[in-house]
Design a protein around this motif. Structure first.
Motif, PDB file in Angstrom:
ATOM      1  N   MET A   1       0.848  -1.202   0.000  1.00 58.19           N
ATOM      2  CA  MET A   1       0.000   0.000   0.000  1.00 58.19           C
ATOM      3  C   MET A   1       0.886   1.255   0.000  1.00 58.19           C
ATOM      4  SD  MET A   1      -3.193   0.683   2.490  1.00 58.19           S
ATOM      5  CE  MET A   1      -2.322   0.533   4.051  1.00 58.19           C
ATOM      6  N   ALA A   2       0.689   2.135  -0.990  1.00 57.14           N
ATOM      7  CA  ALA A   2       1.469   3.369  -1.032  1.00 57.14           C
ATOM      8  C   ALA A   2       0.495   4.530  -1.147  1.00 57.14           C
ATOM      9  CB  ALA A   2       2.409   3.334  -2.219  1.00 57.14           C
ATOM     10  N   ARG A   3       0.145   5.083   0.005  1.00 60.40           N
ATOM     11  CA  ARG A   3      -0.880   6.127   0.009  1.00 60.40           C
ATOM     12  C   ARG A   3      -0.283   7.507   0.232  1.00 60.40           C
ATOM     13  NH1 ARG A   3      -5.918   3.992   3.722  1.00 60.40           N
ATOM     14  NH2 ARG A   3      -6.698   2.469   2.225  1.00 60.40           N
ATOM     15  N   THR A   4      -0.710   8.467  -0.588  1.00 60.91           N
ATOM     16  CA  THR A   4      -0.309   9.851  -0.321  1.00 60.91           C
ATOM     17  C   THR A   4      -1.555  10.731  -0.265  1.00 60.91           C
ATOM     18  OG1 THR A   4       0.077  10.245  -2.678  1.00 60.91           O
ATOM     19  CG2 THR A   4       1.993   9.671  -1.344  1.00 60.91           C
ATOM     20  N   LEU A   5      -1.403  11.833   0.464  1.00 60.56           N
ATOM     21  CA  LEU A   5      -2.518  12.754   0.708  1.00 60.56           C
ATOM     22  C   LEU A   5      -2.272  14.066  -0.032  1.00 60.56           C
ATOM     23  CD1 LEU A   5      -4.936  14.045   2.315  1.00 60.56           C
ATOM     24  CD2 LEU A   5      -3.334  14.365   4.228  1.00 60.56           C
ATOM     25  N   GLY A   6      -3.265  14.512  -0.792  1.00 59.58           N
ATOM     26  CA  GLY A   6      -3.225  15.835  -1.415  1.00 59.58           C
ATOM     27  C   GLY A   6      -4.333  16.671  -0.803  1.00 59.58           C
ATOM     28  N   LEU A   7      -3.950  17.786  -0.175  1.00 59.63           N
ATOM     29  CA  LEU A   7      -4.962  18.681   0.395  1.00 59.63           C
ATOM     30  C   LEU A   7      -5.160  19.840  -0.576  1.00 59.63           C
ATOM     31  CD1 LEU A   7      -3.549  18.538   3.998  1.00 59.63           C
ATOM     32  CD2 LEU A   7      -5.894  17.899   3.384  1.00 59.63           C
ATOM     33  N   ASP A   8      -6.353  20.383  -0.630  1.00 60.80           N
ATOM     34  CA  ASP A   8      -6.627  21.496  -1.540  1.00 60.80           C
ATOM     35  C   ASP A   8      -7.328  22.600  -0.756  1.00 60.80           C
ATOM     36  OD1 ASP A   8      -7.316  23.174  -3.615  1.00 60.80           O
ATOM     37  OD2 ASP A   8      -8.958  21.900  -4.335  1.00 60.80           O
ATOM     38  N   SER A   9      -6.535  23.622  -0.389  1.00 61.37           N
ATOM     39  CA  SER A   9      -7.069  24.747   0.387  1.00 61.37           C
ATOM     40  C   SER A   9      -7.541  25.795  -0.613  1.00 61.37           C
ATOM     41  CB  SER A   9      -5.960  25.281   1.293  1.00 61.37           C
ATOM     42  OG  SER A   9      -6.410  26.366   2.050  1.00 61.37           O
ATOM     43  N   SER A  10      -8.816  25.730  -0.971  1.00 56.25           N
ATOM     44  CA  SER A  10      -9.284  26.609  -2.047  1.00 56.25           C
ATOM     45  C   SER A  10     -10.134  27.741  -1.487  1.00 56.25           C
ATOM     46  CB  SER A  10      -9.986  25.793  -3.129  1.00 56.25           C
ATOM     47  OG  SER A  10     -11.271  25.439  -2.710  1.00 56.25           O
ATOM     48  N   SER A  13     -13.557  26.065   0.080  1.00 57.21           N
ATOM     49  CA  SER A  13     -13.544  24.771   0.763  1.00 57.21           C
ATOM     50  C   SER A  13     -12.127  24.251   0.933  1.00 57.21           C
ATOM     51  CB  SER A  13     -14.337  23.758  -0.062  1.00 57.21           C
ATOM     52  OG  SER A  13     -13.743  23.622  -1.335  1.00 57.21           O
ATOM     53  N   LEU A  14     -12.008  23.264   1.823  1.00 59.91           N
ATOM     54  CA  LEU A  14     -10.756  22.501   1.937  1.00 59.91           C
ATOM     55  C   LEU A  14     -11.093  21.052   1.603  1.00 59.91           C
ATOM     56  CD1 LEU A  14      -7.706  22.442   3.086  1.00 59.91           C
ATOM     57  CD2 LEU A  14      -8.764  21.336   5.034  1.00 59.91           C
ATOM     58  N   SER A  15     -10.324  20.433   0.721  1.00 64.59           N
ATOM     59  CA  SER A  15     -10.586  19.035   0.355  1.00 64.59           C
ATOM     60  C   SER A  15      -9.350  18.191   0.603  1.00 64.59           C
ATOM     61  CB  SER A  15     -10.922  18.887  -1.124  1.00 64.59           C
ATOM     62  OG  SER A  15     -11.804  19.872  -1.522  1.00 64.59           O
ATOM     63  N   ALA A  16      -9.610  16.903   0.771  1.00 66.21           N
ATOM     64  CA  ALA A  16      -8.513  15.938   0.916  1.00 66.21           C
ATOM     65  C   ALA A  16      -8.732  14.823  -0.083  1.00 66.21           C
ATOM     66  CB  ALA A  16      -8.509  15.362   2.328  1.00 66.21           C
ATOM     67  N   LEU A  17      -7.684  14.482  -0.792  1.00 65.43           N
ATOM     68  CA  LEU A  17      -7.751  13.377  -1.731  1.00 65.43           C
ATOM     69  C   LEU A  17      -6.599  12.435  -1.410  1.00 65.43           C
ATOM     70  CD1 LEU A  17      -9.564  13.484  -4.573  1.00 65.43           C
ATOM     71  CD2 LEU A  17      -7.298  13.138  -5.476  1.00 65.43           C
ATOM     72  N   VAL A  18      -6.921  11.188  -1.105  1.00 65.21           N
ATOM     73  CA  VAL A  18      -5.864  10.209  -0.829  1.00 65.21           C
ATOM     74  C   VAL A  18      -5.828   9.231  -1.993  1.00 65.21           C
ATOM     75  CG1 VAL A  18      -5.082   8.352   0.690  1.00 65.21           C
ATOM     76  CG2 VAL A  18      -6.110  10.414   1.675  1.00 65.21           C
ATOM     77  N   ILE A  19      -4.617   9.026  -2.530  1.00 67.23           N
ATOM     78  CA  ILE A  19      -4.490   8.044  -3.621  1.00 67.23           C
ATOM     79  C   ILE A  19      -3.640   6.867  -3.144  1.00 67.23           C
ATOM     80  CG2 ILE A  19      -4.806   9.663  -5.520  1.00 67.23           C
ATOM     81  CD1 ILE A  19      -1.746   9.678  -5.888  1.00 67.23           C
ATOM     82  N   ASP A  20      -3.919   5.712  -3.714  1.00 65.19           N
ATOM     83  CA  ASP A  20      -3.106   4.525  -3.481  1.00 65.19           C
ATOM     84  C   ASP A  20      -2.423   4.220  -4.808  1.00 65.19           C
ATOM     85  OD1 ASP A  20      -2.221   1.860  -3.416  1.00 65.19           O
ATOM     86  OD2 ASP A  20      -3.585   1.427  -1.748  1.00 65.19           O
ATOM     87  N   SER A  82      -2.593   6.894   9.699  1.00 64.47           N
ATOM     88  CA  SER A  82      -1.227   6.346   9.815  1.00 64.47           C
ATOM     89  C   SER A  82      -0.804   5.629   8.529  1.00 64.47           C
ATOM     90  CB  SER A  82      -1.129   5.389  11.007  1.00 64.47           C
ATOM     91  OG  SER A  82      -1.714   4.146  10.668  1.00 64.47           O
ATOM     92  N   THR A  83      -1.766   5.427   7.602  1.00 62.57           N
ATOM     93  CA  THR A  83      -1.405   4.749   6.341  1.00 62.57           C
ATOM     94  C   THR A  83      -0.796   5.727   5.329  1.00 62.57           C
ATOM     95  OG1 THR A  83      -3.637   5.120   5.447  1.00 62.57           O
ATOM     96  CG2 THR A  83      -3.258   3.036   6.615  1.00 62.57           C
ATOM     97  N   LEU A 468      -0.424  13.529  -6.280  1.00 66.34           N
ATOM     98  CA  LEU A 468       0.573  12.985  -7.217  1.00 66.34           C
ATOM     99  C   LEU A 468       1.956  13.574  -6.946  1.00 66.34           C
ATOM    100  CD1 LEU A 468      -1.486  12.987 -10.566  1.00 66.34           C
ATOM    101  CD2 LEU A 468      -0.820  11.005  -9.206  1.00 66.34           C
ATOM    102  N   MET A 469       1.996  14.877  -6.557  1.00 72.00           N
ATOM    103  CA  MET A 469       3.294  15.487  -6.234  1.00 72.00           C
ATOM    104  C   MET A 469       3.914  14.780  -5.033  1.00 72.00           C
ATOM    105  SD  MET A 469       2.494  19.510  -7.128  1.00 72.00           S
ATOM    106  CE  MET A 469       2.507  19.920  -5.458  1.00 72.00           C
ATOM    107  N   ALA A 470       3.062  14.467  -4.038  1.00 72.89           N
ATOM    108  CA  ALA A 470       3.575  13.750  -2.865  1.00 72.89           C
ATOM    109  C   ALA A 470       4.050  12.352  -3.269  1.00 72.89           C
ATOM    110  CB  ALA A 470       2.495  13.663  -1.781  1.00 72.89           C
ATOM    111  N   ALA A 471       3.294  11.697  -4.157  1.00 76.71           N
ATOM    112  CA  ALA A 471       3.673  10.344  -4.588  1.00 76.71           C
ATOM    113  C   ALA A 471       4.986  10.382  -5.363  1.00 76.71           C
ATOM    114  CB  ALA A 471       2.568   9.750  -5.463  1.00 76.71           C
ATOM    115  N   GLN A 472       5.124  11.391  -6.212  1.00 75.46           N
ATOM    116  CA  GLN A 472       6.346  11.496  -7.002  1.00 75.46           C
ATOM    117  C   GLN A 472       7.534  11.787  -6.082  1.00 75.46           C
ATOM    118  OE1 GLN A 472       8.657  13.747  -8.362  1.00 75.46           O
ATOM    119  NE2 GLN A 472       9.247  12.326 -10.009  1.00 75.46           N
TER     120      GLN A 472
END
Ligand code: XUL
Length: 522
Positions: A1-10, A13-20, A82-83, A468-472
Motif C-alpha cells: 500500500m502506497a498512500r499519499t494525501l493531497g490537500l486542496d485549500s481553495s 472549501s478545503l478538500s482531501a484526496l488520498v491516492i493509493d 497512519s497509512t 501525485l506530487m507527494a507520490a512522485q
C-alpha cells in the motif's frame, strides 16, 4: 500500500484526496465547505463581507480550522491517517498570511489546543488578502514605476504588476499599517502557510506558486532583488526560501501525530498553487495539452518549455511543478458569475444545461452579456455589475434561458479572445472543475474553441495534483506512469460543431466592441 494525501485549500472549501499508487485508486475524497461547515468564521463565500467590492480578505484561522475538521471527521468515520506516506497540497494562489516572530519558533507542536488557537497568536495581521482582491491599483503603478516599468517587471517575473498578486498586496499593507508590517517576521502564501502548519514550522514556497507574486525572477528561480526593493522595505528577510516543486519541506508536526494518528516522520512536500497543481492533476505537464478549469474562477493554462509573455498583460507565466513553466490566464467571474445568473433566474445547473442545449441556439439570437458580477482581472474591469444587451425582455432579466446561455457564451468567448497570445489553436482541451460536469457549458466551450472537450475521472484536479506530487516526491515514480493510472481521459468527450464557427467569430467581434464601449478596453 502506497498512500499519499493531497490537500486542496481553495477559496470556498478545503478538500482531501488520498491516492493509493499501488492500486491506482482514489481511496478518500472529502471536503469541508467554509460557509456551510464553519459558519462562525463569517466567510460564507470564502471571504469576509465588506462594503468595498475591491477588497477581498479571508481569515487564515478558518483554513486551519477546516484542516482540523476535515482530519477529525475522516478519522471519526474510520479513516486511518497512519497509512499516509507523504503529504502535499494546493492553495488558492496569491493570497498572503502575515506572521510574527513566534511563528518562526514553531507551530502545531502541542496536542493541547485546536490549531486555530495555536496559530492565532502567531498572526501579525488577522486577515489574509486573497486572489479576489483588486484594491492595489496604486501599488501596482508604484512598483512598476520603481522597477523601471511593466516591461521590466514582466520580463523578470512573467507578469506585469497585477492587483491580486502578492507583491502589490504586501506593499499596500506595509504602507497602510507600517507598525504591523514591522512586526511581521514571515509572509507566506496560502500554500506555504498550510505546508508550514503541517510541517510544524516555516516551509519554503515552491516556484510554481512563487511566480504569482510579482517578486520572483523566473529565469533564476529565486527572489528578484530589484522587485523586492520596489515592493516593500526589508522584504527578503520576511520571505521563506523558494524551492523546486516536489521538494520535501519537513515532517508532519507532533500535533497531527498525537491528535489524528499520522505516523511520526511522514514527509511533507512543498505545496503549490491550485493552477500548477491542476496542471499535474490533469496530466498536462508536457507542452501541447491545454487545460480549462471551470471553478470559482475560470482558468486557461498549459505547460511551456520557455516563458512567453502576453503582450496585453493579462496572461501569466508560473512555474510548472514538474519542471519548466506554464501559462495561466485567470477569469475571476467563473462560477461566481454562473451562480449569480442561477440566483437571478431561479434555474439550477441542470436547468442551465437544458436552457443551453434545448431552449436557445449559438449566438443567443443577439443577446449578449458582460458577466462582471465581481470586478474582473481578465479583462481588467474594476466596476462590479453585469451588463445585458439584446431584447427588452432579456435586458430586464425576463428571459432565463437566454441569460443562462449568455453568461456561458461570454465566458467562453472571453477566454478564447484572451488566450490567443499563446499562439497554439488546440484541437483537444482537457477540462476540470465543478462546472466541467455540465453538458450545456461544455457544448458552448467546445463550439467557441472549435475543440473537443475531454474530461478526466477525478474532478478535483488540484487535490489530485497535490497527491501525485507527494507520490512522485515519495517514490520518484515517472510522471507518465502516475498519469496513466490517475489522469487518463474518460470516454464521452464533447465534440465541437464546426457549423457554429462563424456565429462565434461574430459574437467575439461584438463582445470586443462592447468591452470597448463600456469600459474603454481596446
Ligand atoms: C490564478 C488565480 C485563481 C486562484 C483561484 O491566478 O488568481 O485561479 O488561484 O484559486
Amino acid at each position: 500500500m502506497a498512500r499519499t494525501l493531497g490537500l486542496d485549500s481553495s477559496t470556498q472549501s478545503l478538500s482531501a484526496l488520498v491516492i493509493d499508487t499501488d492500486r491506482g485508486e482514489v481511496v478518500l475524497d472529502r471536503s469541508v465547505q467554509y460557509g456551510k461547515d464553519l459558519p462562525d468564521y463569517t466567510c460564507p463565500n470564502g471571504f469576509l463581507e465588506t462594503d468595498d467590492p475591491l477588497v477581498r480578505q479571508s481569515d487564515p484561522l478558518l483554513w486551519v480550522a477546516a484542516l482540523d475538521k476535515l482530519l477529525a471527521d475522516a478519522r471519526q468515520e474510520g479513516f486511518d491517517w497512519s497509512t499516509i506516506e507523504g503529504v502535499s497540497g494546493s492553495g488558492q494562489q496569491h493570497g498572503s498570511v502575515y506572521l510574527n516572530e513566534q511563528f518562526l519558533q514553531g507551530v502545531a507542536q502541542s496536542a493541547d489546543a485546536p490549531l486555530a488557537d495555536q496559530i492565532r497568536s502567531c498572526l501579525s495581521r488577522p486577515v489574509a488578502p486573497i486572489w479576489m482582491d483588486s484594491s492595489t491599483t496604486a501599488e501596482c503603478k508604484e512598483i512598476a514605476g520603481a522597477a523601471g516599468g511593466n516591461e521590466t517587471v514582466t520580463r523578470i517575473s512573467g507578469s506585469r504588476t497585477i492587483e491580486r498578486f502578492t507583491g502589490p498586496q504586501i506593499r499596500k499593507f506595509s504602507k497602510e499599517d507600517p507598525g504591523a508590517y514591522a512586526a511581521t517576521a514571515r509572509i507566506h502564501l496560502v500554500s506555504s502557510f498550510m505546508a508550514s502548519v503541517l510541517a510544524g514550522g516555516d516551509a519554503a514556497i515552491d516556484r510554481g506558486d512563487g511566480a504569482g507574486m510579482n517578486l520572483m525572477d523566473l529565469g533564476a528561480g529565486d527572489w528578484s532583488e530589484p522587485l523586492l526593493a520596489a515592493t516593500a522595505p526589508d522584504l527578503r528577510k520576511r520571505l521563506p526560501p523558494v524551492v523546486a516543486g516536489g521538494t520535501q519541506v519537513g515532517e508532519i508536526a507532533p500535533y497531527f501525530v498525537s491528535t489524528y494518528g499520522f505516523r511520526a516522520g511522514t514527509p511533507v512536500y512543498a505545496w503549490s498553487g491550485d493552477n500548477p497543481c491542476s496542471l499535474v492533476g490533469m496530466g498536462a505537464t508536457q507542452p501541447g495539452t491545454a487545460v480549462i478549469s471551470l471553478g470559482t474562477s475560470d482558468t486557461f493554462f498549459g505547460a511551456m518549455q520557455e516563458p512567453c509573455t502576453d503582450p496585453n498583460g493579462y496572461g501569466h507565466v508560473f512555474g510548472n511543478p514538474a519542471g519548466g513553466f506554464m501559462s495561466l490566464i485567470c477569469f475571476t467571474n467563473g462560477s461566481l458569475a454562473r451562480e449569480a445568473v442561477l440566483e437571478k433566474t431561479g434555474l439550477d445547473y441542470d436547468g442551465l444545461a437544458r436552457a443551453i442545449v434545448e431552449a436557445t441556439r449559438a449566438g443567443n439570437d443577439g443577446n449578449l452579456m458582460l458577466p462582471y458580477f465581481e470586478t474582473e482581472t481578465t479583462p481588467l474591469v474594476l466596476e462590479a455589475g453585469a451588463k445585458l444587451f439584446g431584447s427588452e425582455a432579456f435586458e430586464a432579466w425576463k428571459e432565463p434561458a437566454a441569460a443562462a446561455r449568455a453568461v456561458v457564451e461570454a465566458q467562453a468567448v472571453s477566454m478564447k479572445i484572451h488566450s490567443e497570445w499563446i499562439g497554439e489553436r488546440p484541437t483537444t482541451i482537457r477540462v476540470t472543475g465543478g462546472a466541467s460536469q455540465n453538458e450545456g457549458i461544455l457544448r458552448v466551450f467546445a463550439d467557441v474553441f472549435g475543440a473537443r472537450m475531454v474530461r478526466l475521472r477525478v474532478s478535483n484536479s488540484a487535490g489530485l495534483g497535490a497527491a501525485l506530487m507527494a507520490a512522485q516526491g515519495r517514490t520518484g515514480a515517472a510522471w507518465a506512469e502516475l498519469f496513466g493510472a490517475f489522469a487518463a481521459p474518460m470516454p464521452g468527450a464533447v465534440e465541437p460543431d464546426a457549423g457554429q464557427a462563424a456565429t462565434y467569430e461574430d459574437l467575439a467581434a461584438r463582445f470586443r466592441d462592447k468591452l470597448k464601449e463600456c469600459y474603454g478596453i481596446g
